[in-house]
Design a protein around this motif. Structure first.
Motif, PDB file in Angstrom:
ATOM      1  N   LEU A 225       0.838  -1.210   0.000  1.00 43.27           N
ATOM      2  CA  LEU A 225       0.000   0.000   0.000  1.00 43.27           C
ATOM      3  C   LEU A 225       0.872   1.259   0.000  1.00 43.27           C
ATOM      4  O   LEU A 225       0.567   2.243  -0.688  1.00 43.27           O
ATOM      5  CB  LEU A 225      -0.921  -0.020   1.221  1.00 43.27           C
ATOM      6  N   MET A 226       1.953   1.225   0.770  1.00 43.98           N
ATOM      7  CA  MET A 226       2.896   2.346   0.782  1.00 43.98           C
ATOM      8  C   MET A 226       3.513   2.555  -0.600  1.00 43.98           C
ATOM      9  O   MET A 226       3.722   3.698  -1.050  1.00 43.98           O
ATOM     10  CB  MET A 226       4.002   2.081   1.808  1.00 43.98           C
ATOM     11  N   MET A 227       3.823   1.455  -1.298  1.00 53.41           N
ATOM     12  CA  MET A 227       4.442   1.555  -2.622  1.00 53.41           C
ATOM     13  C   MET A 227       3.507   2.206  -3.630  1.00 53.41           C
ATOM     14  O   MET A 227       3.941   2.897  -4.545  1.00 53.41           O
ATOM     15  CB  MET A 227       4.872   0.183  -3.109  1.00 53.41           C
ATOM     16  N   ILE A 228       2.191   1.975  -3.464  1.00 54.25           N
ATOM     17  CA  ILE A 228       1.223   2.572  -4.383  1.00 54.25           C
ATOM     18  C   ILE A 228       1.027   4.056  -4.089  1.00 54.25           C
ATOM     19  O   ILE A 228       1.017   4.892  -4.999  1.00 54.25           O
ATOM     20  CB  ILE A 228      -0.129   1.832  -4.287  1.00 54.25           C
ATOM     21  N   LEU A 229       0.888   4.398  -2.803  1.00 54.34           N
ATOM     22  CA  LEU A 229       0.507   5.757  -2.423  1.00 54.34           C
ATOM     23  C   LEU A 229       1.688   6.682  -2.120  1.00 54.34           C
ATOM     24  O   LEU A 229       1.629   7.875  -2.401  1.00 54.34           O
ATOM     25  CB  LEU A 229      -0.431   5.703  -1.205  1.00 54.34           C
ATOM     26  N   PHE A 230       2.737   6.114  -1.505  1.00 52.95           N
ATOM     27  CA  PHE A 230       3.839   6.961  -1.030  1.00 52.95           C
ATOM     28  C   PHE A 230       5.183   6.319  -1.366  1.00 52.95           C
ATOM     29  O   PHE A 230       6.020   6.106  -0.483  1.00 52.95           O
ATOM     30  CB  PHE A 230       3.733   7.193   0.485  1.00 52.95           C
ATOM     31  N   SER A 231       5.405   6.018  -2.632  1.00 53.12           N
ATOM     32  CA  SER A 231       6.586   5.229  -3.007  1.00 53.12           C
ATOM     33  C   SER A 231       7.905   5.944  -2.713  1.00 53.12           C
ATOM     34  O   SER A 231       8.892   5.307  -2.362  1.00 53.12           O
ATOM     35  CB  SER A 231       6.522   4.867  -4.494  1.00 53.12           C
ATOM     36  N   ASN A 232       7.942   7.267  -2.846  1.00 53.38           N
ATOM     37  CA  ASN A 232       9.199   7.986  -2.665  1.00 53.38           C
ATOM     38  C   ASN A 232       9.216   8.870  -1.427  1.00 53.38           C
ATOM     39  O   ASN A 232      10.066   9.749  -1.301  1.00 53.38           O
ATOM     40  CB  ASN A 232       9.489   8.853  -3.904  1.00 53.38           C
TER      41      ASN A 232
END
Length: 460
Positions: free
Chosen positions: A359-366
């Protein structure tokens, strides 16, 4: 899971390159390692997790609530039908891991999501991450569904007298208390590697569970107590309920392969375990996978067989319910039930990690790590799985829908599709042909099973 050496993020990283194998140069010369990965292997040391512990860790990733649903599958496919299907799914799961490891060598990444990125760009990464989120939410909700159903029964077996209506015998209430007091705090931890040590107990509880099922097969007579009318009236064919069927197919058989796929899904854990393997190589990790799947197959088959031979066509979709009904105060059953519940409880926070990471990779990857964001996402996942566990009426629905959709994607469809896209081999090669068959098998089985399950729901 542990963070890689040198990682500064509070979230453990699954993007580390694997450590240096003893035969790295030989593999690089053979063209098995990409130059980037080969350089990383040479740069890092050779310390890591031993072969035995890697097998153990992968078995913990494989075995879970699926063990409680396979006896029901055998009742609806027959002993030989079940054996054939379970063997096929186990072999295909092992082969799909082989394809994943091959792509890992070629692309120099050790994340399932990044394989999607290499194959189809950002949309591929988002789709894979989304599928992982749905799969892990389904797995966690199935675990909590077991706790909701079995914990009140386990508590009542220790009580004498009538405590009907008490809050501590209400499944949803207990579930909310446990999630607030245990699951949520443990899932909040940014580094939960130490939970791997406590969750290793789950393997021993699974083995203990299988042994108890074998022993208790002779403690529950057949016909079952629910068939007392047949016994009273001495109906001659009452013993027909106690004859095992070699093949049996009905509309309930639609849940067979999805439940099996759900039970063998470990593909989101294979690559991280590969990163931590001592002297890693594709061959060594494949041997880890084959050993873990073979041992899991054995425990699954034994528990399903003796569970079916105990209850026959009266087996429940969640096996522990049958023992609660016919052996409500048996000390051994009470012990194994508490063991399974304890194992399930400690596994839920671990499954939070890949779901939250995806979920973090989709929404807040960087984005840098933020406790507020971390806590809110963990809370949101907890709320979703608690609501699913409270309102989903039957665990087979979780096994069926999640298994037919996300599990078939992660085990069959994605490995085959990604290999066809990323491999530099000729399309007529045996590996690509096998990847093509794996892809077609996943598409056909997933869609057919899901259609039958939805049709079954509509009719009910």
């Amino acid at each position: 899971m542990e963070t890689s050496r040198g990682s500064t993020s509070a979230e453990p990283s699954w993007y580390v390159s694997v450590q240096q194998p003893e035969d790295a140069e030989a593999e690089a010369e053979a063209g098995e390692l990409s130059p980037l990965l080969s350089n990383e292997l040479h740069r890092q040391g050779s310390s890591g997790v031993s072969f035995g512990f890697s097998v153990f860790n992968l078995m913990n990733a494989i075995m879970g609530s699926g063990i409680l649903g396979l006896a029901y599958v055998m009742a609806n496919t027959g002993i030989l039908g079940f054996s054939f299907l379970l063997l096929i799914v186990a072999l295909l799961a092992s082969y799909s891991v082989h394809l994943l490891l091959s792509m890992c060598i070629q692309t120099a990444v050790t994340s399932y999501e990044d394989l999607g990125l290499f194959a189809f760009g950002l949309p591929g990464k988002v789709v894979v991450a989304g599928i992982i989120i749905i799969q892990n939410i389904g797995a966690m909700s199935s675990y909590l569904l077991i706790i909701k159903r079995e914990l009140p029964a386990a508590i009542s077996e220790f009580l004498t007298g009538d405590y009907t209506g008490s809050w501590y015998l209400d499944g949803p209430t207990l579930l909310i208390i446990i999630c607030v007091g245990v699951v949520f705090p443990l899932a909040l931890l940014p580094k939960i590697g130490f939970l791997g040590y406590t969750s290793s107990l789950s393997f021993f509880f699974m083995v203990f569970f299988a042994l108890v099922i074998i022993i208790k097969k002779w403690s529950i007579p057949c016909p079952l107590a629910s068939n007392h009318l047949k016994e009273c009236f001495q109906i001659p064919n009452a013993t027909d309920d106690c004859k095992p069927e070699l093949f049996h197919f009905s509309k309930e058989s639609a849940y067979a392969i999805p439940t099996m796929a759900f039970s063998f899904l470990c593909h989101t854990s294979v690559l991280p375990i590969y990163c931590e393997l001592q002297s890693p190589s594709k061959k060594r990790m494949q041997n880890v996978t084959n050993t873990a799947i073979a041992l899991s197959f054995l425990i699954y088959f034994i528990s399903a067989l003796f569970g079916y031979l105990t209850f026959y066509d009266k087996v429940e979709s969640e096996l522990l319910q049958g023992y609660s009904k016919y052996l409500p105060h048996d000390v051994v059953i009470m012990t194994v039930k508490l063991g399974i519940l304890f194992a399930v409880l400690l596994t839920v926070p671990l499954i939070h990690f890949p779901a939250r990471k995806a979920l973090m990779m989709i929404l807040f990857s960087n984005s840098p790590f933020s406790w507020i964001r971390h806590s809110l996402i963990t809370l949101a996942l907890n709320v979703v799985i608690v609501l699913l566990a409270i309102y989903v009426p039957d665990i087979r629905n979780v096994f069926g829908v999640v298994g037919a959709s996300t599990s078939t994607c992660l085990i069959f469809i994605f490995p085959g599709l990604f290999y066809l896209k990323l491999s530099r081999e000729d399309f007529l090669s045996w590996k690509k042909f096998g990847a093509f068959l794996l892809l077609i098998f996943g598409i056909l089985v997933g869609n057919f099973s899901l259609a039958l399950i939805i049709f079954d729901w509509i009719n009910k």
